[in-house]
Motif scaffolding. Structure first.
Motif, PDB file in Angstrom:
ATOM      1  N   ASP A  24       0.743  -1.243  -0.038  1.00  0.00           N
ATOM      2  CA  ASP A  24      -0.388   0.275  -0.142  1.00  0.00           C
ATOM      3  C   ASP A  24       0.985   1.306   0.226  1.00  0.00           C
ATOM      4  OD1 ASP A  24      -2.610  -1.826   0.340  1.00  0.00           O
ATOM      5  OD2 ASP A  24      -1.404  -1.743   2.901  1.00  0.00           O
ATOM      6  N   ILE A  25       0.686   2.235  -0.158  1.00  0.00           N
ATOM      7  CA  ILE A  25       1.346   3.919  -0.527  1.00  0.00           C
ATOM      8  C   ILE A  25      -0.151   4.478   0.621  1.00  0.00           C
ATOM      9  CG2 ILE A  25       2.421   5.802  -1.759  1.00  0.00           C
ATOM     10  CD1 ILE A  25       2.922   3.109  -3.428  1.00  0.00           C
ATOM     11  N   LEU A  26       0.292   4.694   1.769  1.00  0.00           N
ATOM     12  CA  LEU A  26      -0.355   4.985   2.553  1.00  0.00           C
ATOM     13  C   LEU A  26      -0.087   6.941   3.454  1.00  0.00           C
ATOM     14  CD1 LEU A  26      -1.955   2.656   4.368  1.00  0.00           C
ATOM     15  CD2 LEU A  26      -2.658   3.513   2.617  1.00  0.00           C
ATOM     16  N   SER A  27       2.133   6.792   3.097  1.00  0.00           N
ATOM     17  CA  SER A  27       2.166   8.209   3.694  1.00  0.00           C
ATOM     18  C   SER A  27       3.469   8.222   3.510  1.00  0.00           C
ATOM     19  CB  SER A  27       1.574   8.129   5.430  1.00  0.00           C
ATOM     20  OG  SER A  27       2.828   8.678   6.071  1.00  0.00           O
ATOM     21  N   VAL A  28       4.047   9.280   2.717  1.00  0.00           N
ATOM     22  CA  VAL A  28       5.181   8.941   2.832  1.00  0.00           C
ATOM     23  C   VAL A  28       6.203   8.831   3.910  1.00  0.00           C
ATOM     24  CG1 VAL A  28       5.367  10.916   1.621  1.00  0.00           C
ATOM     25  CG2 VAL A  28       5.468  12.159   4.008  1.00  0.00           C
ATOM     26  N   SER A  29       6.134   8.607   5.102  1.00  0.00           N
ATOM     27  CA  SER A  29       6.240   8.398   5.944  1.00  0.00           C
ATOM     28  C   SER A  29       7.295   6.820   5.443  1.00  0.00           C
ATOM     29  CB  SER A  29       6.102   8.432   7.465  1.00  0.00           C
ATOM     30  OG  SER A  29       5.248   9.764   7.255  1.00  0.00           O
TER      31      SER A  29
END
Ligand code: ASP
Length: 325
Positions: A24-29
């Motif tokens: 998944d790509i949820l946050s830049v963190s």
């Protein structure tokens, strides 16, 4: 008992980087600097391929869901263009009034439905945290395309790529974020992403639209030098990247508050006379008056180029997540 093995061998052309494949790509963190280098390298290759042949078959057979509960022009259409240029296709749901959502279906059920038809889901939703919720329900990759005032990671990736392409490098730059830093999810993601670099960040906003304190603390913990002001003149002359944002009208509970701040900053050709010749002006768009159209012809206006970089970055992300980069 017979078991059915769905994928014994990787089909021709499949290359799976475990940092991205199926993720998944949820946050830049979730990214480190090396991940960004990979994304930027692949984006650069995508640019070359589009220049040379336009559309190619890297993701032939892959189908993407574009599930948009909030308006979008660039994010939605650039994901469509990205998957189509890679030879894949897209199921577009952007008018949820005509889908089962209007019958009261939960986000989780809608996402489960779409993952049974397609290989990945791009989601935009008005609530912070919705992408994580969807990802928890889905077993296929969910890409956060903006969760309310939360984050917009793919925008931050394209913003960082734009800075690198336009300025040659990100390290050493002074980046000034201007406008609605409270509700603007693009600046939330970008500020976090910039902690991976050696930069200085200035925040210019009306008092009531300052960068959230928690985020300032997070950026500070990474050792980044930050400066906050209401006056662009304080920082303009030292700025290398001026990142302008729209006041996010739709997030205000009190319309009078919006009226008070809506015209706080307008960038004009005169503003640019006080800026470096090498500075670039960026904006995630849409703009609603905060950059005068007369600025568009100034070579420093990078916001339309920024949009194009966005498609290459999204092509790169899709190829990496779907295992064919
Ligand atoms: N298009 C960007 C976003 O979706 C910026 C904006 O709407 O002002 O966050």
């Amino acid at each position: 008992m017979t078991t059915r093995r769905l994928t014994e061998h990787l089909p021709f052309g499949e290359k799976r980087d475990p940092r991205f494949f199926g993720q998944d790509i949820l946050s830049v963190s979730q990214f480190d600097r090396e991940d960004l280098e990979t994304i930027f390298e692949v984006a650069h290759e995508m640019y070359g391929m589009v220049e040379r042949i336009g559309t190619f078959d890297l993701l032939k057979g892959k189908v993407l869901t574009n599930l948009f509960y909030e308006p979008s022009t660039r994010t939605s259409s650039s994901f469509v263009a990205a998957i189509e240029r890679l030879g894949g296709s897209v199921v577009q749901i952007n008018n949820v009034t005509y889908s089962s959502v209007s019958k009261g279906e939960t986000l989780q059920d809608t996402v489960k439905t779409m993952e049974s038809y397609t290989d990945a889901i791009v989601l935009r939703h008005p609530e912070k945290g919705s992408a994580a919720l969807a990802a928890a329900a889905a077993s296929k990759p969910v890409i956060n395309a903006g969760d309310g005032p939360g984050e917009h990671p793919t925008q931050a990736l394209l913003d960082a790529y734009t800075i690198r392409e336009e300025m040659g490098a990100i390290d050493g730059l002074t980046i000034t974020m201007l406008g609605d830093l409270k509700y603007g999810r693009t600046v939330h993601s970008l500020a976090k992403l910039l902690t991976l670099y050696d930069v200085k960040i200035n925040y210019v906003s009306p008092d009531i639209l300052q960068m959230p304190e928690l985020l300032v603390k997070e950026v500070d913990a990474a050792g980044i030098d930050q400066y906050e002001t209401t006056d662009l003149d304080d920082v303009l002359a030292d700025t290398d990247v001026l990142y302008v944002t729209r006041i996010q009208k739709e997030r205000f509970e009190n319309p009078n508050e919006y009226d008070m701040v809506k015209d706080s900053y307008v960038i004009t050709p005169e503003t640019l006379t006080m800026a470096k010749e090498s500075m670039i002006v960026m904006h995630p768009l849409p703009r609603v008056g905060e950059i005068a159209t007369e600025v568009d012809n100034d070579p420093r206006a990078a916001y339309f180029r920024q949009m194009e970089y966005g498609m290459y970055v999204r092509m790169a992300l899709l190829a990496l997540v779907l295992g064919r980069a």
